[in-house]
Design an enzyme around this catalytic site. Structure first.
Site, PDB file in Angstrom:
ATOM      1  N   CYS A  69     -22.137 -10.292  31.998  1.00  0.00           N
ATOM      2  CA  CYS A  69     -20.732 -10.206  32.383  1.00  0.00           C
ATOM      3  C   CYS A  69     -20.001 -11.278  31.592  1.00  0.00           C
ATOM      4  CB  CYS A  69     -20.635 -10.471  33.888  1.00  0.00           C
ATOM      5  SG  CYS A  69     -18.959 -10.589  34.516  1.00  0.00           S
ATOM      6  N   CYS A 180     -16.220  -6.605  27.533  1.00  0.00           N
ATOM      7  CA  CYS A 180     -16.544  -6.586  28.965  1.00  0.00           C
ATOM      8  C   CYS A 180     -17.656  -5.559  29.091  1.00  0.00           C
ATOM      9  CB  CYS A 180     -15.322  -6.173  29.775  1.00  0.00           C
ATOM     10  SG  CYS A 180     -15.685  -5.630  31.460  1.00  0.00           S
TER      11      CYS A 180
HETATM   12  N1  DGL Z   1     -18.267  -6.617  33.480  1.00  0.00           N
HETATM   13  C1  DGL Z   1     -17.494  -7.790  33.555  1.00  0.00           C
HETATM   14  C2  DGL Z   1     -17.305  -8.493  32.214  1.00  0.00           C
HETATM   15  O1  DGL Z   1     -18.102  -8.316  31.313  1.00  0.00           O
HETATM   16  C3  DGL Z   1     -16.283  -7.893  34.403  1.00  0.00           C
HETATM   17  C4  DGL Z   1     -15.577  -6.721  34.963  1.00  0.00           C
HETATM   18  C5  DGL Z   1     -14.794  -7.152  36.182  1.00  0.00           C
HETATM   19  O2  DGL Z   1     -15.424  -7.309  37.218  1.00  0.00           O
HETATM   20  O3  DGL Z   1     -13.574  -7.380  36.060  1.00  0.00           O
HETATM   21  O4  DGL Z   1     -16.408  -9.283  32.053  1.00  0.00           O
END
Ligand code: DGL
Length: 274
Positions: A69, A180
């Site tokens: 993440c 993301c």
């Molecule tokens: N998947 C996450 C990232 O790579 C965040 C998505 C979220 O929860 O806003 O930043």
């Protein structure tokens, strides 16, 4: 064991790369879907949630923990490394460096969450790797919602892609960084609507880093069985339904899917509205 965490199901785009590269390792995937999205939450909240998950993964004897993440990495990885120096943490950052190498127009679009784009780490990344390019940024909160609901194609996905990508395309961007881990699941729609764009996803690079870290940490071969346990702070039935949609294969009856104890998190972190 390798622990992999994300705000929800986005980190599965990293899980599939780790799984493919390290088929014999045992993996535990934790998605904090009850608190998704992380992208617009303040750093202290993210740290509390990430901390609860890290403590859980350590209790299951994780050797390496992947913050799959970008938002969690940008807001919490330094704190994690200071708090648990014995654990090897692998994080993610938007692929600005490969984007700079791939761009001919010298204009790059970075799609990421607000938490990633406003962090000091991102400013440093652009300073370090963005040389000679104009870097345009765009937060895409609707992408996260769509992926959490398993809606990877269709009208809504297309309208969200147009909303976020069109301004960057019309400015002349020829490369888009999927900064993301949820966004790679919408890659097909982005590629279909913007066929000239080069898309950068760092999932494979992260998996390679995990492999290197394991090699340095171990003196011999690992003793894993190649299984994965999937855990969610949200509804396990929703995750059960989403896994085949996101990972593109029929449901595997052997998959272990379960909920995550709310008591892993402090009272304050349990009470913050998602
Ligand atoms: N998947 C996450 C990232 O790579 C965040 C998505 C979220 O929860 O806003 O930043």
């Amino acid at each position: 064991m390798i622990g992999i965490m994300d705000s929800g199901v986005g980190g599965l785009s990293v899980w599939r790369e780790v799984r493919a590269l390290l088929p014999g390792e045992d993996l535990v995937y934790v998605g904090d879907s009850a608190f998704c999205p992380y992208g617009a939450k303040p750093p202290e909240v993210l740290r509390e949630r990430v901390g609860g998950i890290v403590r859980y993964l350590i209790s299951r004897e994780a050797e390496v923990i992947v913050l799959a993440c970008n938002s969690a990495t940008i807001q919490a990885i330094e704190w994690c490394r200071e708090t648990w120096p014995e654990i090897a943490f692998v994080g993610m950052e938007p692929g600005v460096k490969p984007a700079v190498a791939a761009s001919r127009s010298r204009i790059i679009g970075v799609l990421a969450t607000e938490a990633s784009l406003t962090g000091e780490m991102f400013a440093r990344l652009v300073e370090r790797c963005g040389e000679g390019c104009r870097i345009l940024t765009q937060a895409c909160p609707r992408f996260v919602e769509l992926v959490e609901e398993g809606r990877l194609s269709g009208e809504e996905a297309q309208s969200a892609v147009r909303e976020y990508v069109e301004p960057l395309a019309s400015e002349g961007a020829d490369v888009l960084v999927l900064g993301c881990t949820h966004y790679p699941f919408l890659k097909q729609e982005v590629a279909r609507l913007y066929p000239g764009m080069t898309l950068i996803d760092t999932g494979l690079a992260v998996a390679r880093r995990v492999k290197d870290v394991l090699r340095l940490k171990r003196s011999g071969p690992g003793s894993g069985q190649g299984g994965t346990a999937f855990l969610t702070s949200g509804d396990p039935d929703v995750l059960k339904r989403l896994l085949p949609v996101l990972l593109g294969r029929a449901e595997d009856p052997d998959l272990v899917i379960s909920g995550l104890e709310p008591s892993l998190f402090s009272q304050e972190a349990q009470q913050i509205p998602s």
